[in-house]
Design a protein around this motif. Structure first.
Motif, PDB file in Angstrom:
ATOM      1  N   TYR A  97       0.701  -1.279   0.036  1.00  0.00           N
ATOM      2  CA  TYR A  97       0.120   0.038  -0.171  1.00  0.00           C
ATOM      3  C   TYR A  97       0.979   1.136   0.083  1.00  0.00           C
ATOM      4  O   TYR A  97       0.351   2.226  -0.429  1.00  0.00           O
ATOM      5  N   LYS A 442      -7.425  -2.363  -4.908  1.00  0.00           N
ATOM      6  CA  LYS A 442      -8.265  -1.509  -4.174  1.00  0.00           C
ATOM      7  C   LYS A 442      -9.102  -2.257  -3.246  1.00  0.00           C
ATOM      8  O   LYS A 442      -9.445  -1.489  -2.233  1.00  0.00           O
ATOM      9  N   PRO A 445      -7.219  -2.360   1.175  1.00  0.00           N
ATOM     10  CA  PRO A 445      -6.545  -2.197  -0.160  1.00  0.00           C
ATOM     11  C   PRO A 445      -4.849  -2.586   0.040  1.00  0.00           C
ATOM     12  O   PRO A 445      -4.411  -2.901   1.152  1.00  0.00           O
ATOM     13  N   ASP A 535     -18.991   0.356  -2.020  1.00  0.00           N
ATOM     14  CA  ASP A 535     -18.270   1.344  -1.616  1.00  0.00           C
ATOM     15  C   ASP A 535     -17.971   2.119  -0.185  1.00  0.00           C
ATOM     16  O   ASP A 535     -17.723   2.905  -0.113  1.00  0.00           O
ATOM     17  N   ARG A 538     -14.748   3.101   0.948  1.00  0.00           N
ATOM     18  CA  ARG A 538     -14.124   3.758   0.142  1.00  0.00           C
ATOM     19  C   ARG A 538     -13.396   5.080   0.729  1.00  0.00           C
ATOM     20  O   ARG A 538     -14.103   5.742   1.408  1.00  0.00           O
ATOM     21  N   PHE A 548      -6.812   4.582  -3.915  1.00  0.00           N
ATOM     22  CA  PHE A 548      -7.930   4.080  -4.355  1.00  0.00           C
ATOM     23  C   PHE A 548      -8.306   4.656  -5.768  1.00  0.00           C
ATOM     24  O   PHE A 548      -8.680   3.928  -6.630  1.00  0.00           O
ATOM     25  N   GLU A 549      -8.012   5.884  -6.019  1.00  0.00           N
ATOM     26  CA  GLU A 549      -8.700   6.378  -7.197  1.00  0.00           C
ATOM     27  C   GLU A 549      -7.620   6.186  -8.482  1.00  0.00           C
ATOM     28  O   GLU A 549      -8.010   6.322  -9.365  1.00  0.00           O
ATOM     29  N   CYS A 558       0.453  -2.191 -10.302  1.00  0.00           N
ATOM     30  CA  CYS A 558      -0.283  -1.531  -9.229  1.00  0.00           C
ATOM     31  C   CYS A 558       0.436  -0.255  -8.932  1.00  0.00           C
ATOM     32  O   CYS A 558       0.645   0.149  -7.961  1.00  0.00           O
TER      33      CYS A 558
END
Ligand code: FES
Length: 574
Positions: A97, A442, A445, A535, A538, A548-549, A558
Motif C-alpha cells: 500500500y 483496491k 487495499p 463503496d 472507500r 483508491f482512485e 499496481c
C-alpha cells in the motif's frame, strides 16, 4: 562562484535570483561546518532508509558511512537524506500500500535536492522497487546498494531462516505438531542477524534482478548484510557514483527493454518471487515499457530453474553467496542474456560476465544442462476466471495439483477469511478450491500478501499440507503451495472472482495455462449484471483516497496511473 551547474549549484530554490539562492544555500549549509572546497565538489545523494521499525535495514547507518567514504575517496561530497522505510511486518495494512508513496517520496527528494548522482540504499521487499521506480522517473545517475540477506541460524540443530521456515513452523503449530512453548522459542531463532530474508523471497529476488539489470555493482546482490564485504561493496558504490555523475550514465541507458528481459530471465532462473513480476512491471511502466506476460511465459519455458534455494529448494542466501552469488548464476545464464546491455560499471553485462573469476565446484547453482526444474518457474494463466491474467509459481506447487478440479469455497474478504477459515463447521474438504476475493489493489487495499490462504485447521490437523488456492492478492516470495495469485481485474472492481459462488466448479490446468470457472456463460453474464461495487469503505481523504482512485491493477504493476509513462513505447521481453 563557479558557473558549472553541478553539486550545490543544482536545483536552486526559486527566489527569483539564482545567485541569491546559492548564497543563501551556502550560508545555511556552512552552519554544518562545510568548507568552500567541500561545497565545490560533485554531490552524491545517499537515500538513507534506516528506521527503528526495519530490522532488514538495521545496517543502513554503517552502509551510509561506507558509501560516504567511497564518495570522498573519489573526490565527491556525500549528502545523505532520509526517505520512507518499509518493513514487511511493520506496515499496516500492507507495505505494498505504501510502495508507491515511498517511490514518490524518493523521486521528489531526488528531484528537489542538489545531487549529481544518487546511491539508493534499500533492501526489504518494497524498498528496492520503490527506489528503482523513482530512479526510472527522475533519470539522474543512480546506483543501488542493498542491505543484503541475513545469516541463517539454527533451531534444535536444524538450520532456519526467515521467512520460509516461519511459515513451516506456523503450519506445524496450527496443525498441533509443535506447542506454544516451541513456537515462542522459534521466534528467537528465525532471524539471527540483521538483513533481508535469507531465502529467495521478494527482497532477494529484487536484489538479483537489480544486479542482472545492471543497476548494482557486480556481486552486490548476495553478500550477507553483516559481512565486511558488504561494506566494501558500499564503499565501491559510493566511489562509482562519482563516475556515473561524470559520465552522465543515467538509468534510462541502463534500464531498457532488454535489461528488463535479463531481469525477468534471472527471476525465472533463481525461482524468484511472484512479486518480482509485479514490481518489474511497475518499474517498466515508469520507463514507458509494457511487460508482455505471454512472452514472459514463453521465456519461462526456455529458462530452467538453476538454484536450489528455499522456498522451492533447500539452501539459503548465505549458501548462494558462498557458491559465488550472481556471478555463478550469470555465468550459467550467459547464453540466454542480452549481453550488450549497459551496467552501472560503464561496461556491458557481457564484458562483466567475461571478466568473472573462474567457476568452482559448488552445490547450489546447477549448470544449464542439469537444472533443478526444466522450465516455467512462473506461469501466466488465462481463462474466464483470470480475466486479464493471473500467475502461479509452478516450482512451488504440489505436482499432483497442477491439474485439478474442485468445488469453490469462497471467502469474501480478509475479515471473512479470518472469521471462518478455522471454523470446525466450515464445509470444506482437501479437494476443494479456496477462493479469496476483495483482497486486490483496491479491495483490501494494497493487495496484501494474503494469497497464502492457510489450510483450514481441521484439514491441517488431518495432515493436508496443500490445496489449490486462488485470490486477487499477492503472496510472500518466501511462501509455497499451489497458489494462483494476482487475478486481474480484482473482484472489488467487478473482476471474474466477484462472480464465483460457493460450490461452483473450478478447474486449474497449469500445463495448458488455463484457470476456468465451469459455469455457463449466460449464468456468468447474469451474475455480472447483478454485481454492484461495495463503496462503503472507500477512503474519502488523504493518501487512501489518492491510492483508491489511481492504483492500477496487478497486470500494470499496481503503480499509480499518473506515474506511469504512457503510451507504452516499448515491450519486454520482445
Ligand atoms: Fe524484510 Fe523479508 S521482511 S526482506
Amino acid at each position: 562562484m563557479s558557473e558549472k551547474k553541478q553539486g550545490m549549484r543544482r536545483k536552486l530554490t526559486d527566489y527569483g535570483d539564482a545567485e541569491f539562492s546559492l548564497y543563501l544555500r551556502k550560508a545555511f549549509i556552512k552552519a554544518m561546518g562545510f568548507s568552500e572546497d567541500a561545497l565545490a565538489r560533485p554531490v552524491i545523494g545517499i537515500a538513507n532508509t534506516a528506521s527503528a521499525y526495519n530490522a532488514c535495514h538495521a545496517t543502513v547507518p554503517e552502509l551510509v558511512e561506507a558509501v560516504k567514504r567511497g564518495v570522498m575517496l573519489a573526490g565527491g561530497l556525500p549528502m545523505e537524506f532520509p526517505t520512507i522505510s518499509l518493513h514487511e511486518s511493520f506496515a499496516y495494512p500492507t507495505s505494498m500500500y505504501l510502495r508507491n508513496l515511498m517511490s514518490m517520496d524518493t523521486e521528489e527528494m531526488m528531484r528537489a535536492l542538489p545531487m549529481d548522482a544518487c546511491v539508493l540504499i534499500g533492501g526489504c521487499d518494497k524498498t528496492v522497487p520503490a527506489q528503482l521506480m523513482a530512479a526510472a522517473s527522475v533519470d539522474i545517475p543512480s546506483i543501488v546498494v542493498v542491505t543484503g540477506p541475513m545469516l541463517s541460524g539454527t533451531h534444535r540443530g536444524e538450520r532456519v531462516c526467515a521467512c520460509t521456515d516461519c511459515r513451516r513452523f506456523w503450519a506445524d503449530y496450527r496443525a498441533g505438531r509443535i506447542d506454544e512453548r516451541e513456537i515462542e522459542a522459534v521466534t528467537d531463532r528465525l532471524v539471527s542477524s540483521a538483513g533481508t530474508c535469507g531465502v529467495m523471497g521478494t527482497a532477494s529476488t529484487m536484489a538479483c534482478m537489480t544486479e542482472a539489470m545492471g543497476m548494482m555493482l557486480p556481486g552486490g546482490a548476495t553478500i550477507p548484510a553483516v559481512h565486511a564485504d558488504r561494506l566494501r561493496h558500499a564503499e565501491q558504490a559510493g566511489a562509482r557514483a562519482l563516475g556515473l555523475a561524470g559520465e552522465d550514465l543515467r538509468p534510462s541507458r541502463i534500464m531498457t527493454g532488454k535489461s528488463l528481459a535479463n531481469a525477468l530471465r534471472v527471476l525465472l532462473a533463481v525461482g524468484g518471487s511472484t512479486n518480482g513480476v509485479l514490481h518489474l512491471t511497475a518499474i517498466a511502466g515508469r520507463l514507458g515499457i509494457r511487460i508482455d506476460m505471454e512472452a514472459f511465459d514463453r521465456m519461462g519455458n526456455e529458462t530452467p530453474v538453476l538454484i536450489d534455494l528455499k522456498p522451492t529448494g533447500s539452501a539459503y542466501m548465505d549458501d548462494l553467496h558462498a557458491a559465488g552469488g550472481m556471478a555463478t548464476v550469470l555465468r550459467e545464464l550467459a547464453p540466454l542474456l542480452h549481453q550488450d546491455c549497459m551496467t552501472v560499471t560503464g561496461r556491458s553485462l557481457g564484458k562483466e560476465i567475461a571478466a568473472l573469476p573462474p567457476a568452482f565446484d559448488q552445490g547450489v547453482v546447477r549448470p544449464l544442462s542439469n537444472p533443478i526444474h526444466t522450465g516455467g518457474g512462473i506461469a501466466f494463466l488465462r481463462g474466464n476466471l483470470s480475466g486479464d491474467g493471473a500467475i502461479i509459481k509452478q516450482s512451488a506447487c504440489s505436482e499432483e495439483l497442477l491439474v485439478h478440479s474442485g468445488r469453490a469455497v469462497v471467502f469474501d474478504s480478509l475479515d471473512d477469511l479470518a472469521a471462518r477459515i478455522d471454523d470446525p463447521s466450515l464445509d470444506v474438504s482437501a479437494d476443494d478450491v479456496l477462493v479469496l476475493r476483495n483482497a486486490g489493489p483496491k479491495g483490501a487495499p494494497g493487495m496484501p500478501e494474503a494469497g497464502y490462504i492457510p489450510i483450514p485447521k481441521k484439514l491441517a490437523q488431518q495432515g493436508v499440507r496443500d490445496m489449490v488456492r486462488i485470490s486477487d492478492c499477492r503472496m510472500s516470495g518466501t511462501a509455497f503451495g499451489t497458489i494462483v495469485l494476482h487475478a486481474s481485474p480484482e473482484a472489488a472492481v467487478g473482476g471474474p472472482l466477484a462472480l464465483v459462488r460457493n460450490g461452483d466448479a473450478i478447474r486449474l490446468d497449469v500445463p495448458a495455462r488455463r484457470l476456468s470457472l465451469e459455469v455457463a456463460d449466460e449464468e456468468l453474464e447474469r451474475r455480472r449484471q447483478a454485481w454492484r461495487p461495495d463503496d462503503r469503505s472507500r477512503p474519502t481523504r488523504g493518501y487512501g483516497k489518492l491510492f483508491f482512485e489511481h492504483v492500477t491493477q496487478a497486470d500494470e504493476g499496481c503503480d499509480f496511473d499518473f506515474l506511469t509513462r504512457r503510451p507504452f513505447e516499448g515491450l519486454s521481453p520482445d
